[in-house]
Design a protein around this motif. Structure first.
Motif, short mmCIF file in Angstrom:
data_model
loop_
_atom_site.label_atom_id
_atom_site.label_comp_id
_atom_site.label_asym_id
_atom_site.label_seq_id
_atom_site.Cartn_x
_atom_site.Cartn_y
_atom_site.Cartn_z
N VAL A 106 158.79 98.27 -28.35
CA VAL A 106 158.75 99.92 -28.14
C VAL A 106 157.24 100.17 -28.73
N THR A 107 157.31 99.82 -30.12
CA THR A 107 155.95 99.83 -30.95
C THR A 107 154.99 99.41 -30.31
N ALA A 108 154.80 98.27 -29.64
CA ALA A 108 153.72 97.66 -29.13
C ALA A 108 153.45 98.42 -27.58
N LEU A 109 154.14 99.04 -26.95
CA LEU A 109 153.94 99.77 -25.85
C LEU A 109 153.33 101.26 -26.40
N CYS A 110 153.82 101.60 -27.47
CA CYS A 110 153.29 102.91 -27.89
C CYS A 110 151.95 103.13 -28.56
N THR A 111 151.62 101.63 -29.19
CA THR A 111 150.33 101.73 -29.76
C THR A 111 149.10 102.25 -29.12
N PRO A 112 148.91 102.05 -27.84
CA PRO A 112 147.68 102.75 -26.94
C PRO A 112 147.62 104.17 -26.95
N ALA A 162 157.14 103.63 -36.59
CA ALA A 162 156.50 104.76 -36.04
C ALA A 162 155.75 105.23 -36.91
N LEU A 163 156.22 105.44 -38.06
CA LEU A 163 155.23 106.30 -39.14
C LEU A 163 154.01 105.61 -39.32
N ILE A 164 154.22 104.13 -39.70
CA ILE A 164 153.44 103.28 -40.21
C ILE A 164 152.09 102.84 -39.23
N VAL A 165 152.83 102.42 -38.11
CA VAL A 165 151.77 101.99 -36.89
C VAL A 165 151.19 103.50 -36.12
N GLY A 166 151.98 104.55 -36.15
CA GLY A 166 151.55 105.75 -35.56
C GLY A 166 150.51 106.40 -36.33
N PHE A 167 150.64 106.62 -37.54
CA PHE A 167 149.46 107.15 -38.34
C PHE A 167 148.32 106.05 -38.62
N GLY A 168 148.49 104.73 -38.65
CA GLY A 168 147.50 103.92 -38.82
C GLY A 168 146.60 103.59 -37.81
N ASN A 211 167.84 94.54 -31.73
CA ASN A 211 167.70 96.02 -32.08
C ASN A 211 166.30 95.88 -32.36
N ILE A 212 165.80 94.97 -33.29
CA ILE A 212 164.75 94.73 -33.90
C ILE A 212 163.52 94.51 -33.00
N VAL A 213 163.90 93.40 -32.11
CA VAL A 213 163.07 92.89 -30.95
C VAL A 213 162.87 94.25 -30.06
N ILE A 214 163.95 94.87 -29.82
CA ILE A 214 163.42 96.18 -28.79
C ILE A 214 162.74 97.14 -29.62
N SER A 215 162.81 97.22 -30.90
CA SER A 215 161.98 98.32 -31.78
C SER A 215 160.43 97.73 -31.67
N LEU A 216 160.42 96.51 -31.91
CA LEU A 216 158.94 96.06 -31.82
C LEU A 216 158.34 96.15 -30.45
N ILE A 248 162.43 106.33 -23.22
CA ILE A 248 163.63 106.48 -22.17
C ILE A 248 163.48 105.56 -21.05
N VAL A 249 162.30 105.12 -20.73
CA VAL A 249 162.34 103.98 -19.77
C VAL A 249 162.79 102.71 -20.68
N THR A 250 162.49 102.58 -21.56
CA THR A 250 162.94 101.27 -22.27
C THR A 250 164.38 101.04 -22.58
N THR A 251 164.85 102.30 -22.97
CA THR A 251 166.28 102.47 -23.08
C THR A 251 167.21 102.59 -22.16
N ILE A 252 166.52 102.70 -20.74
CA ILE A 252 167.31 102.34 -19.55
C ILE A 252 167.14 101.03 -19.14
N ILE A 253 165.91 100.30 -19.44
CA ILE A 253 165.89 99.08 -18.88
C ILE A 253 166.88 98.06 -19.93
N PHE A 254 166.85 98.41 -21.11
CA PHE A 254 167.59 97.56 -22.11
C PHE A 254 168.89 97.78 -22.34
N THR A 255 169.52 99.01 -21.61
CA THR A 255 171.01 98.98 -21.57
C THR A 255 171.55 98.75 -20.10
#
Length: 184
Positions: free
Chosen positions: A88-94, A158-164, A81-86, A49-56
């Motif tokens: 978000v993925t980096a922020l979700c990793t911890p 999300a699947l690869i990074v999340g489960f890994g 969109n790929i940069v935004i996905s990366l 939600i925060v990244t969506t608000i920031i990037f929109t």
């Protein structure tokens, strides 16, 4: 006959724990896994939600997408969109790491719950962005294709990074001294 009279009968021990389907520790583990899974899912949803608000926000959106003005990867994936996905993925990793760390034995279930929350909110954010980005410059089909592929990139990451990373967190806790084996 005399041999049978001298034998002593051994007392029979009946275990009461076998009559219950769940032991109290398993029940508390289930509650803990659900609690950690939904807490991680709420944190991941907050990140989306925060990244969506920031990037929109028009200033940030115009700055980001002017860098990747008309750059498409394979003709379908918009590089912005790929940069935004990366990001978000980096922020979700911890969050994934600590989910695995705190739910060591049941980390896959906790990760699945967190991913379900994340992907639901991510899909909703793409629907909101899609409804706001339909313009007269691009057709609905092109815009829809861009956002579907962006969501699939998010799903894959999300699947690869999340489960890994959740597995790494669970393994990290198991390898710590005093955490892997109970002391007797």
């Amino acid at each position: 006959m005399q041999y049978q009279d001298n034998q002593m009968e051994e007392p029979t021990i009946i275990s009461t724990s076998q009559s219950h389907r769940y032991t109290p520790s398993q029940h508390s583990n289930t509650i803990s896994v659900l609690m950690h899974g939904f807490l991680a899912g709420a944190i991941l949803a907050g990140i989306v939600i925060v990244t969506t608000i920031i990037f929109t926000t028009p200033v940030v959106s115009n700055a980001l997408f002017s860098i990747f003005a008309s750059s498409y990867l394979f003709g379908l994936l918009y590089q912005g969109n790929i940069v935004i996905s990366l990001i978000v993925t980096a922020l979700c990793t911890p969050v994934y790491f600590f989910t695995g760390y705190f739910t060591r034995k049941y980390s896959a279930l906790a990760c699945l719950i967190a991913l379900a929350c994340f992907l639901f909110v991510d899909a909703c954010s793409y629907l909101v962005i899609l409804s706001g980005s339909i313009s007269r410059y691009t057709s609905l089909k092109d815009t829809l294709v861009i956002y579907i592929f962006a969501y699939l990139v998010d799903l894959f990451l999300a699947l690869i990074v999340g489960f890994g990373v959740t597995g790494i967190g669970a393994a990290f806790r198991q390898n710590q001294e005093g955490k892997a084996f109970p002391r007797y």
